[in-house]
Design a protein around this motif. Structure first.
Motif, PDB file in Angstrom:
ATOM      1  N   CYS A 245      91.413  48.278  58.874  1.00  0.00           N
ATOM      2  CA  CYS A 245      90.361  47.550  58.118  1.00  0.00           C
ATOM      3  C   CYS A 245      88.977  47.996  58.527  1.00  0.00           C
ATOM      4  CB  CYS A 245      90.556  46.257  58.085  1.00  0.00           C
ATOM      5  SG  CYS A 245      92.176  45.855  57.366  1.00  0.00           S
ATOM      6  N   LYS A 246      88.623  47.863  59.970  1.00  0.00           N
ATOM      7  CA  LYS A 246      87.535  47.915  60.320  1.00  0.00           C
ATOM      8  C   LYS A 246      86.814  49.258  60.248  1.00  0.00           C
ATOM      9  CE  LYS A 246      87.531  44.881  64.221  1.00  0.00           C
ATOM     10  NZ  LYS A 246      89.052  44.324  63.961  1.00  0.00           N
ATOM     11  N   TYR A 247      87.551  50.569  60.200  1.00  0.00           N
ATOM     12  CA  TYR A 247      87.080  51.875  59.995  1.00  0.00           C
ATOM     13  C   TYR A 247      86.623  51.925  58.377  1.00  0.00           C
ATOM     14  CZ  TYR A 247      87.058  56.878  58.751  1.00  0.00           C
ATOM     15  OH  TYR A 247      86.888  57.998  58.395  1.00  0.00           O
ATOM     16  N   TRP A 248      87.746  51.488  57.657  1.00  0.00           N
ATOM     17  CA  TRP A 248      87.162  51.548  55.939  1.00  0.00           C
ATOM     18  C   TRP A 248      86.127  50.739  55.634  1.00  0.00           C
ATOM     19  CZ3 TRP A 248      88.602  55.835  53.693  1.00  0.00           C
ATOM     20  CH2 TRP A 248      89.787  56.561  54.463  1.00  0.00           C
ATOM     21  N   SER A 249      85.920  49.600  56.251  1.00  0.00           N
ATOM     22  CA  SER A 249      85.125  48.633  55.743  1.00  0.00           C
ATOM     23  C   SER A 249      83.740  49.243  56.259  1.00  0.00           C
ATOM     24  CB  SER A 249      85.223  47.142  56.574  1.00  0.00           C
ATOM     25  OG  SER A 249      86.144  46.526  56.062  1.00  0.00           O
ATOM     26  N   THR A 250      83.627  50.075  57.522  1.00  0.00           N
ATOM     27  CA  THR A 250      82.281  50.641  57.934  1.00  0.00           C
ATOM     28  C   THR A 250      81.924  51.641  57.018  1.00  0.00           C
ATOM     29  OG1 THR A 250      82.941  50.142  60.115  1.00  0.00           O
ATOM     30  CG2 THR A 250      81.292  51.886  59.830  1.00  0.00           C
TER      31      THR A 250
ATOM     32  N   TYR B 129      86.757  48.579  67.612  1.00  0.00           N
ATOM     33  CA  TYR B 129      87.909  49.224  67.215  1.00  0.00           C
ATOM     34  C   TYR B 129      88.899  48.132  66.623  1.00  0.00           C
ATOM     35  CZ  TYR B 129      86.575  52.762  70.409  1.00  0.00           C
ATOM     36  OH  TYR B 129      85.592  53.782  70.979  1.00  0.00           O
ATOM     37  N   GLU B 130      90.072  48.600  66.117  1.00  0.00           N
ATOM     38  CA  GLU B 130      91.192  47.657  65.455  1.00  0.00           C
ATOM     39  C   GLU B 130      91.305  46.566  66.172  1.00  0.00           C
ATOM     40  OE1 GLU B 130      93.290  46.578  62.195  1.00  0.00           O
ATOM     41  OE2 GLU B 130      91.625  48.203  62.432  1.00  0.00           O
ATOM     42  N   GLU B 131      91.762  46.437  67.519  1.00  0.00           N
ATOM     43  CA  GLU B 131      92.138  45.486  68.251  1.00  0.00           C
ATOM     44  C   GLU B 131      91.012  44.389  68.751  1.00  0.00           C
ATOM     45  OE1 GLU B 131      91.385  48.732  71.084  1.00  0.00           O
ATOM     46  OE2 GLU B 131      92.298  48.478  69.432  1.00  0.00           O
ATOM     47  N   ASP B 132      89.498  44.790  68.270  1.00  0.00           N
ATOM     48  CA  ASP B 132      88.582  44.177  68.859  1.00  0.00           C
ATOM     49  C   ASP B 132      88.402  42.795  67.930  1.00  0.00           C
ATOM     50  OD1 ASP B 132      88.054  45.819  70.915  1.00  0.00           O
ATOM     51  OD2 ASP B 132      86.248  46.860  69.837  1.00  0.00           O
TER      52      ASP B 132
ATOM     53  N   ILE C 216      74.071  39.309  62.226  1.00  0.00           N
ATOM     54  CA  ILE C 216      74.586  40.525  63.128  1.00  0.00           C
ATOM     55  C   ILE C 216      75.846  40.148  63.323  1.00  0.00           C
ATOM     56  CG2 ILE C 216      72.108  41.108  63.906  1.00  0.00           C
ATOM     57  CD1 ILE C 216      73.372  39.616  66.399  1.00  0.00           C
ATOM     58  N   LEU C 217      76.584  41.361  63.616  1.00  0.00           N
ATOM     59  CA  LEU C 217      78.168  41.430  63.835  1.00  0.00           C
ATOM     60  C   LEU C 217      78.260  41.639  65.272  1.00  0.00           C
ATOM     61  CD1 LEU C 217      80.926  40.689  62.367  1.00  0.00           C
ATOM     62  CD2 LEU C 217      81.037  43.156  61.891  1.00  0.00           C
ATOM     63  N   ARG C 218      79.106  40.889  66.097  1.00  0.00           N
ATOM     64  CA  ARG C 218      79.159  41.447  67.378  1.00  0.00           C
ATOM     65  C   ARG C 218      80.586  40.906  67.873  1.00  0.00           C
ATOM     66  NH1 ARG C 218      74.451  37.411  69.779  1.00  0.00           N
ATOM     67  NH2 ARG C 218      74.938  38.668  71.616  1.00  0.00           N
ATOM     68  N   HIS C 219      81.008  41.563  69.296  1.00  0.00           N
ATOM     69  CA  HIS C 219      82.205  41.080  69.600  1.00  0.00           C
ATOM     70  C   HIS C 219      82.325  39.469  69.812  1.00  0.00           C
ATOM     71  CE1 HIS C 219      82.107  45.268  71.038  1.00  0.00           C
ATOM     72  NE2 HIS C 219      83.441  45.306  70.661  1.00  0.00           N
ATOM     73  N   LYS C 220      83.431  38.916  69.453  1.00  0.00           N
ATOM     74  CA  LYS C 220      83.699  37.742  69.727  1.00  0.00           C
ATOM     75  C   LYS C 220      83.807  37.348  71.195  1.00  0.00           C
ATOM     76  CE  LYS C 220      86.687  33.847  68.066  1.00  0.00           C
ATOM     77  NZ  LYS C 220      85.527  33.171  67.460  1.00  0.00           N
TER      78      LYS C 220
END
Length: 265
Positions: free
Chosen positions: A152-157, A188-191, A211-215
């Motif tokens: 989902c992350k790749y296609w959302s980007t 990445y997908e697991e992030d 903004i979007l960042r690592h949790k």
């Protein structure tokens, strides 16, 4: 083609030519005739009304051809449109000179000269130009990626929307080109991601400050500090432009950056 770049077939063999996709002559003529018809039908209309009818047509046509080699065509259309608008202004004021007409309908907006705009100082209504549309090349799908592989992350980007991801996260992924706004690394997908504010939290949250960042995660210090306490870090690495020495870990709360003024929490 000689020493210059050339196209290649599926087997990598040079073809001796390169395919360049441009707006067709018929498409250019059709677009110009449409603009011409709008101008001719607004001979007695005020300048604001003419601009309101021209801008949507220019925006839609330019967006359609913004992924091909069309920058030169856009500039030519701006030239054609200028001369058509110049005739429109001269016919409205037959007893005035061309210099007077130019001063009335063309203004200087910021650093741009010869902008077809109203004379309002606060918020002038201006005509959109073809050449200001950015050319964005179409990006090929990476490897064997598929909309059905649950990445989902790749296609959302790539698309700015994807089932299973909220609209806000998808828009931020596309805006940030799939990278964390804090550390600059690709998601990445697991992030695990989280939405945060880029500045101090305002009274009313604005979408421009998201903004979007690592949790934040609980775990060992990723910078090698050997302590028995647990630390929570927003990203797996230091932010861009920040050295490890300027970061001091905070137990159970994240980290803070001394001179940079960024605090975890």
């Amino acid at each position: 083609m000689g020493k210059h770049k050339t196209g290649r077939n599926s087997k990598g063999k040079p073809l001796g030519f390169k395919t360049i996709i441009k707006p067709s002559r018929k498409a250019v003529q059709t677009h110009y005739q449409k603009l011409k018809g709008i101008i001719d039908s607004h001979k007695a209309a005020p300048q604001e009304g003419l601009i309101q009818h021209l801008n949507p047509v220019i925006r839609g046509w330019c967006n359609y051809y913004s992924t091909v080699v069309s920058k030169e065509t856009f500039s030519q259309m701006d030239d054609f449109l200028y001369w058509k608008l110049a005739r429109w202004g001269r016919k409205r004021h037959l007893n005035k000179t061309g210099k007077w007409v130019a001063r009335k309908y063309w203004q200087k907006v910021d650093n741009r000269k010869w902008v077809f705009a109203t004379r309002s100082e606060a918020n002038p209504m201006q005509l959109r130009t073809h050449a200001e549309t950015p050319i964005v090349r179409h990006a090929k799908v990476k490897g064997e990626a598929s909309p059905y592989d649950k990445n989902c992350k790749y296609w959302s980007t790539r698309m700015g929307k994807q089932p299973g991801i909220s609209k806000r996260v998808a828009r931020l992924l596309k805006k940030q080109k799939g990278k964390c706004a804090h550390c600059g690394r690709t998601f990445y997908e697991e992030d695990v991601m989280e939405i945060d504010q880029c500045d101090s939290f305002p009274v009313k949250p604005l979408e421009s400050t998201w903004i979007l960042r690592h949790k934040q995660e609980l775990g060992k210090n990723p910078f090698g500090v050997t302590k028995t306490t647990r630390y929570r870090w927003r990203c797996k690495s230091a932010p861009r432009g920040v050295s490890r020495e300027s970061i001091s870990p905070i137990e159970e709360t994240g980290y803070q950056i001394g001179e940079a003024g960024i605090k975890g929490g």
